[in-house]
Design an enzyme around this catalytic site. Structure first.
Site, PDB file in Angstrom:
ATOM      1  N   ALA A  74      10.333  14.614  -8.910  1.00 59.81           N
ATOM      2  CA  ALA A  74      11.187  13.760  -8.082  1.00 59.81           C
ATOM      3  C   ALA A  74      11.057  12.300  -8.498  1.00 59.81           C
ATOM      4  O   ALA A  74      12.038  11.548  -8.492  1.00 59.81           O
ATOM      5  CB  ALA A  74      10.812  13.930  -6.606  1.00 59.81           C
ATOM      6  N   ASP A  84      16.963  16.389 -12.681  1.00 62.13           N
ATOM      7  CA  ASP A  84      16.854  17.716 -13.292  1.00 62.13           C
ATOM      8  C   ASP A  84      18.038  18.064 -14.183  1.00 62.13           C
ATOM      9  O   ASP A  84      17.914  18.918 -15.061  1.00 62.13           O
ATOM     10  CB  ASP A  84      16.712  18.789 -12.210  1.00 62.13           C
ATOM     11  CG  ASP A  84      15.296  18.875 -11.661  1.00 62.13           C
ATOM     12  OD1 ASP A  84      14.389  18.248 -12.245  1.00 62.13           O
ATOM     13  OD2 ASP A  84      15.092  19.571 -10.651  1.00 62.13           O
ATOM     14  N   ARG A  96       0.867  -1.177   0.000  1.00 67.11           N
ATOM     15  CA  ARG A  96       0.000   0.000   0.000  1.00 67.11           C
ATOM     16  C   ARG A  96       0.904   1.226   0.000  1.00 67.11           C
ATOM     17  O   ARG A  96       1.546   1.531   1.007  1.00 67.11           O
ATOM     18  CB  ARG A  96      -0.913   0.019   1.230  1.00 67.11           C
ATOM     19  CG  ARG A  96      -1.818   1.243   1.273  1.00 67.11           C
ATOM     20  CD  ARG A  96      -2.845   1.141   2.414  1.00 67.11           C
ATOM     21  NE  ARG A  96      -3.619   2.364   2.515  1.00 67.11           N
ATOM     22  CZ  ARG A  96      -3.333   3.358   3.357  1.00 67.11           C
ATOM     23  NH1 ARG A  96      -2.300   3.247   4.179  1.00 67.11           N
ATOM     24  NH2 ARG A  96      -4.084   4.440   3.399  1.00 67.11           N
ATOM     25  N   ARG A 113       6.743  28.537  -1.782  1.00 69.83           N
ATOM     26  CA  ARG A 113       6.773  27.224  -1.155  1.00 69.83           C
ATOM     27  C   ARG A 113       6.848  27.388   0.360  1.00 69.83           C
ATOM     28  O   ARG A 113       7.787  27.977   0.900  1.00 69.83           O
ATOM     29  CB  ARG A 113       7.960  26.425  -1.679  1.00 69.83           C
ATOM     30  CG  ARG A 113       8.046  26.438  -3.188  1.00 69.83           C
ATOM     31  CD  ARG A 113       9.262  25.752  -3.749  1.00 69.83           C
ATOM     32  NE  ARG A 113       9.060  24.312  -3.826  1.00 69.83           N
ATOM     33  CZ  ARG A 113       9.686  23.529  -4.699  1.00 69.83           C
ATOM     34  NH1 ARG A 113      10.543  24.037  -5.558  1.00 69.83           N
ATOM     35  NH2 ARG A 113       9.458  22.245  -4.716  1.00 69.83           N
TER      36      ARG A 113
END
Length: 490
Positions: free
Chosen positions: A351, A338, A128, A216
């Site tokens: 990510a 990146d 899970r 952010r």
């Protein structure tokens, strides 16, 4: 009589419960200790390679907010028993809802795609997979595992150049203080500012400003003081909640768990954004970026206004066009994450693609062996480019989709930011193992090859950032990507 197998069997090498493959003799030098670099080091160690990590900073960066990581990222997590236990404690499974500006729900609440009833079996089944984690927690989890395995990390190393010597079979990372670090392969995992393009592309490749930035915010709920609406929400919170707010040229993502509050607001850059976690803006600056801020959900406003001093980063969103070449001519320098393929946050998979790279590259190097490192990195590139390019493209399409009035976004019961099973049913380790020889034959002999880690039936097409920005300027959204192939869930 048949031949006699004289192979000398070695004892199993098990460290911290991790079973290591037989040694390959390949020395892998990883530049950059972000998430992609750390998992590259772990997977390379597990696959029998010798590993060293270089990091520019004086320690692992703990900056960052939350990230979404699906089953495609965690296909090998169970190979690290201690880390697996830690991962199960630090990840979250939030309930999702699209909201109008005032916080009222525009859709019913729902779960991540791979958790929905009746969908395809995901890549890490029967695990899970709780799909949300905080970048800091994941980074420290990977770092702790590297330390338990004895993988060396050298801090304070600023790499300014990459080179390779085909005759000697080594690649070199050149530091600004004159130090040289070598390996059979050097992995440039040093992000969007990498200096590795000089050897992969033949020239520096600058990132282009998209004109947008992301404010952010992420902090402990202990910092909440004058926040009655948020405290009331926390008092009855049973499951983490993730809310998406959409609007013209702006969107916000709001995450609340029992211990953390996160806000991510993407909007037009007024010139104050930068590519640095060290440059901060004030809560007042963030609030001023919200149109009609007095009409916004009070919980979002409270989350912004209660941010501790220095806790808001205004990150400039930069971009490079899809780059089909990630390796040096002799294949001994390879870019991942990146450095190879920068993604917008609206891709929802930035990510994740770096971590898929890590798993794929380690397996390709194992299959290629020390004598064929060059082919191994180029096979990895062939297996990965189209998939990452398509997800880069999806980031632009997703942003166009949600930079509209909310009533338009959810018209007809639509749920925005649809990904499709092709993303979360993909196992990058298995794919590398299954496709390695066919991909190498394509590179070496021109044999036919077709990637199958894309939506079934998808016809891959090259594209450019400039084309996508022109579409954004029109202000009209048309779904021109997710009708190409099977983007379904079943």
């Amino acid at each position: 009589m048949g031949s006699v197998d004289t192979t000398i069997l070695q004892d199993n090498v098990i460290v911290d419960g991790v079973l290591r493959y037989p040694p390959t003799g390949i020395k892998v030098l990883v530049v950059g200790a972000g998430l992609g670099g750390l998992l590259t080091a772990l997977e390379c160690w597990r696959k029998g390679h010798t590993v060293q990590i270089l990091e520019k900073g004086g320690c692992i960066s703990e900056a960052g907010d939350f990230i979404g990581l699906g089953p495609n990222v965690y296909v090998t997590i169970r190979e690290y028993p201690t880390m697996f236990q830690e991962w199960n404690k630090i990840t979250y499974d939030p309930e999702i809802g699209v909201c109008f500006q005032d916080g009222s729900l525009a859709t019913s609440k729902y779960s991540w795609e791979h958790e929905l009833e009746g969908v395809a079996k995901h890549a890490a089944w029967p695990l899970r997979v709780k799909p949300v984690g905080f970048r800091r927690d994941i980074a420290l989890m990977y770092l702790s595992q590297c330390e338990r395995l004895g993988i060396p990390i050298t801090y304070g190393v600023n790499i300014i150049k990459y080179s390779e010597d085909p005759e000697r079979g080594i690649a070199t990372a050149h530091a600004d203080d004159g130090r040289l670090f070598t390996g059979d392969v050097v992995v440039a995992a040093d992000g969007i500012g990498t200096k590795s393009h000089g050897i992969t592309m033949g020239k520096p490749v600058r990132a282009t400003d998209t004109g947008y930035c992301a404010d952010r915010i992420c902090y402990s709920t202990k910092h909440l003081k004058d926040a009655p609406a948020l405290k009331e929400m926390l008092a009855t919170l049973k499951r983490p909640q993730l809310r998406l707010f959409t609007g013209t040229k702006i969107h916000a993502v709001f995450l609340v768990t029992q211990d953390r509050v996160c806000v991510l607001i993407t909007h037009k850059d007024d010139g104050t954004a930068s590519e640095s976690w060290a440059e901060n803006v004030t809560p007042e600056q963030v609030a001023s970026a919200l149109p009609d801020q007095d009409k916004w959900d009070p919980k979002v406003i409270e989350a912004v206004r209660n941010t501790p001093s220095g806790g808001i980063v205004r990150w400039k969103l930069c971009w490079r066009n899809p780059q089909p070449k990630w390796t040096s001519d002799n294949g001994q320098v390879v870019q991942i994450g990146d450095a190879a393929h920068s993604l917008l946050p609206t891709s929802g998979n930035g990510a994740a693609m770096a971590l898929e790279d890590a798993t794929s590259l380690a397996e390709c190097l194992r299959l290629g062996g020390k004598a064929d490192v060059a082919s191994a990195t180029k096979v990895h590139e062939l297996l990965r480019y189209q998939r990452t390019s398509l997800i880069q493209h999806m980031g632009f399409v997703n942003r166009r989709e949600i930079h509209r009035d909310t009533s338009e976004v959810v018209k007809g019961g639509s749920r925005p930011l649809h990904f499709g099973k092709w993303i979360w049913t993909h196992n990058p380790e298995r794919y590398a193992a299954e496709k390695f020889e066919a991909a190498r034959a394509h590179i070496d002999k021109g044999a036919p090859f077709e990637n199958t880690n894309l939506p079934a039936g998808h016809v891959f097409e090259d594209w450019t950032m400039e084309e996508e920005l022109e579409k954004e300027k029109s202000g009209v959204f048309m779904q021109d990507l997710k009708t190409n192939g099977d983007w379904g869930l079943v």
